[in-house]
Scaffold this active site. Structure first.
Site, mmCIF file in Angstrom:
data_model
loop_
_atom_site.group_PDB
_atom_site.id
_atom_site.type_symbol
_atom_site.label_atom_id
_atom_site.label_comp_id
_atom_site.label_asym_id
_atom_site.label_seq_id
_atom_site.Cartn_x
_atom_site.Cartn_y
_atom_site.Cartn_z
ATOM 1 C CG ASP A 201 -2.076 0.931 1.134
ATOM 2 O OD1 ASP A 201 -2.300 1.501 0.033
ATOM 3 O OD2 ASP A 201 -2.771 1.128 2.139
ATOM 4 N N GLY B 54 0.248 5.344 -4.517
ATOM 5 C CA GLY B 54 -0.321 6.634 -4.921
ATOM 6 C C GLY B 54 0.254 7.765 -4.098
ATOM 7 N NE ARG B 55 -1.446 6.564 1.107
ATOM 8 C CZ ARG B 55 -1.554 5.642 2.066
ATOM 9 N NH1 ARG B 55 -1.295 5.980 3.318
ATOM 10 N NH2 ARG B 55 -1.899 4.409 1.775
ATOM 11 C CD1 TRP B 56 7.584 6.505 -2.466
ATOM 12 C CD2 TRP B 56 7.206 6.917 -4.633
ATOM 13 N NE1 TRP B 56 8.809 6.617 -3.089
ATOM 14 C CE2 TRP B 56 8.611 6.872 -4.425
ATOM 15 C CE3 TRP B 56 6.729 7.168 -5.919
ATOM 16 C CZ2 TRP B 56 9.533 7.057 -5.442
ATOM 17 C CZ3 TRP B 56 7.654 7.359 -6.944
ATOM 18 C CH2 TRP B 56 9.034 7.303 -6.695
ATOM 19 C CG HIS C 22 0.357 1.953 -9.423
ATOM 20 N ND1 HIS C 22 0.097 1.546 -8.142
ATOM 21 C CD2 HIS C 22 -0.731 2.683 -9.808
ATOM 22 C CE1 HIS C 22 -1.089 2.003 -7.759
ATOM 23 N NE2 HIS C 22 -1.602 2.701 -8.751
ATOM 24 C CB SER D 19 -12.390 -8.676 -6.436
ATOM 25 O OG SER D 19 -12.346 -8.864 -5.048
ATOM 26 C CG ASN E 69 -7.390 -2.601 -6.282
ATOM 27 O OD1 ASN E 69 -6.434 -3.325 -6.048
ATOM 28 N ND2 ASN E 69 -7.804 -1.697 -5.397
ATOM 29 C CD1 TRP E 70 -12.011 -5.830 -10.718
ATOM 30 C CD2 TRP E 70 -10.971 -5.120 -12.569
ATOM 31 N NE1 TRP E 70 -11.257 -6.874 -11.202
ATOM 32 C CE2 TRP E 70 -10.620 -6.467 -12.347
ATOM 33 C CE3 TRP E 70 -10.431 -4.461 -13.679
ATOM 34 C CZ2 TRP E 70 -9.744 -7.169 -13.178
ATOM 35 C CZ3 TRP E 70 -9.567 -5.163 -14.513
ATOM 36 C CH2 TRP E 70 -9.237 -6.486 -14.260
ATOM 37 N NE ARG F 118 -3.295 -1.512 4.169
ATOM 38 C CZ ARG F 118 -4.512 -1.628 3.669
ATOM 39 N NH1 ARG F 118 -5.310 -2.586 4.104
ATOM 40 N NH2 ARG F 118 -4.951 -0.800 2.747
ATOM 41 C CD GLU G 186 1.587 -12.606 16.138
ATOM 42 O OE1 GLU G 186 1.467 -11.392 16.399
ATOM 43 O OE2 GLU G 186 1.132 -13.510 16.850
HETATM 44 C C1 FPP Z 1 -1.634 0.106 -3.461
HETATM 45 O O1 FPP Z 1 -1.242 1.446 -3.498
HETATM 46 C C2 FPP Z 1 -1.121 -0.617 -4.637
HETATM 47 C C3 FPP Z 1 -1.913 -1.220 -5.578
HETATM 48 C C4 FPP Z 1 -3.376 -1.231 -5.507
HETATM 49 C C5 FPP Z 1 -1.334 -1.882 -6.770
HETATM 50 C C6 FPP Z 1 -0.054 -2.620 -6.550
HETATM 51 C C7 FPP Z 1 0.517 -2.973 -7.852
HETATM 52 C C8 FPP Z 1 1.838 -3.021 -8.153
HETATM 53 C C9 FPP Z 1 2.899 -2.786 -7.171
HETATM 54 C C10 FPP Z 1 2.265 -3.314 -9.541
HETATM 55 C C11 FPP Z 1 1.969 -4.661 -10.123
HETATM 56 C C12 FPP Z 1 2.205 -5.835 -9.260
HETATM 57 C C13 FPP Z 1 3.068 -6.873 -9.519
HETATM 58 C C14 FPP Z 1 3.026 -8.091 -8.660
HETATM 59 C C15 FPP Z 1 4.051 -6.845 -10.612
HETATM 60 P P1 FPP Z 1 -2.350 2.574 -3.623
HETATM 61 O O2 FPP Z 1 -2.493 2.929 -5.056
HETATM 62 O O3 FPP Z 1 -3.628 2.127 -2.996
HETATM 63 O O4 FPP Z 1 -1.683 3.739 -2.836
HETATM 64 P P2 FPP Z 1 -2.412 4.888 -1.983
HETATM 65 O O5 FPP Z 1 -3.116 4.215 -0.848
HETATM 66 O O6 FPP Z 1 -1.271 5.738 -1.554
HETATM 67 O O7 FPP Z 1 -3.353 5.593 -2.920
#
Ligand code: FPP
Length: 257
Positions: free
Chosen positions: A30, A33-35, A47, A76, A78-79, A198, A217
């Site tokens: 997680d 996006g914030r990064w 990403h 499921s 995230n779509w 997480r 844990e």
């Molecule tokens: C959560 O960060 C991240 C995701 C929903 C997508 C993770 C996907 C990848 C790292 C790339 C593809 C994966 C593989 C296995 C190659 P967020 O977008 O929810 O961040 P935020 O909470 O800061 O908005």
């Protein structure tokens, strides 16, 4: 007073200089996006950087002797994100499998995918199958990619499988038990996670491995996923080692201690 745990296979860390690593680790990646947003970049850049952290995590898991590493890559739910972001994540997954599969195979990594397969893009399905088939006999780290995965959906699919067996007369309703449910889940072939990490400071399970997490844990790290590396994994393991796992049992005093 020296103590040991009645039903804890990890008892005795205290006296040992090298406590065993958790064999099964799952990560909710997680904070991509914030990064990106904290750097004035589009979320998609987070990403992209997140895939580099995936590579670092798989390498570190192998070096540390972790048997199963499960990564929550796309839920499921995230779509419902903007189409541009969904497309970016799909593209990154495809690139990851195309570019990294040969290296993973060379390293002896076995790739498994969990999640529903029926409603995923047609061009992704064969890639997932190729990754699983090519690496099927590998015996080092098992990399489990949770893609189009939701724990409630997985439990519904498992329940449907069992209901069909009951309806056909193969199984009696009263014989349905925990082992049968575990064996009907996507994760049937490997053990439940010892440790669930997480990143990004959020403290939720978000529909991830809810059945399998019964005795896991939880370690919540402040770092954002793109910054995750071997040191962060080691930090999570150190926190894990500081915990007492009792599996519903009680601490008992060691005889003669
Ligand atoms: C959560 O960060 C991240 C995701 C929903 C997508 C993770 C996907 C990848 C790292 C790339 C593809 C994966 C593989 C296995 C190659 P967020 O977008 O929810 O961040 P935020 O909470 O800061 O908005």
């Amino acid at each position: 007073m020296a103590e040991q745990l009645a039903s804890d296979p990890f008892h005795g860390f205290g006296g040992s200089s090298q406590p065993p690593v958790p064999e099964n680790v799952a990560i909710i990646m997680d904070g991509n996006g914030r990064w990106a947003q904290s750097r004035g970049l589009p979320r998609t850049q987070g990403h992209r950087k997140g895939v580099e952290a995936v590579r670092a995590a798989v390498r570190a898991a192998g070096e540390l002797g972790i048997k199963t590493l499960t990564l929550f890559s796309f839920s499921s739910e995230n779509w419902s994100r903007p189409a541009e972001e969904v497309n970016e994540i799909m593209g990154l997954l495809k690139i990851f499998i195309r570019r990294d599969l040969a290296d993973l195979h060379k390293e002896g990594v076995r790739v498994s995918i969990i999640g529903a397969r029926d409603n995923i893009p047609e061009d992704i399905k064969p890639l997932l199958e190729e990754a699983e088939n090519l690496t099927r006999n590998n015996t080092s780290t098992r990399l489990v990619i949770a893609f189009n995965y939701g724990s409630r959906d997985e439990i519904v699919r498992a329940t449907q499988k069992i209901a069909a067996r009951v309806a056909s007369g193969e199984v009696r309703a009263q014989d349905v038990d925990q082992d049968m449910i575990s064996a009907s889940l996507d994760t049937a072939e490997w053990a439940d996670p010892d440790l669930i990490i997480r990143t990004s400071g959020e403290q939720r399970l978000s529909n991830f491995l809810m059945w399998q997490a019964a005795y896991s844990e939880f370690v919540f790290l402040d770092c954002l996923w793109p910054d995750f590396d071997k040191a962060e994994l080691q930090n999570a393991i150190d926190i894990y080692h500081s915990r007492d796992r009792r599996y519903g049992g009680v601490k008992v005093a060691k005889a003669g201690a």
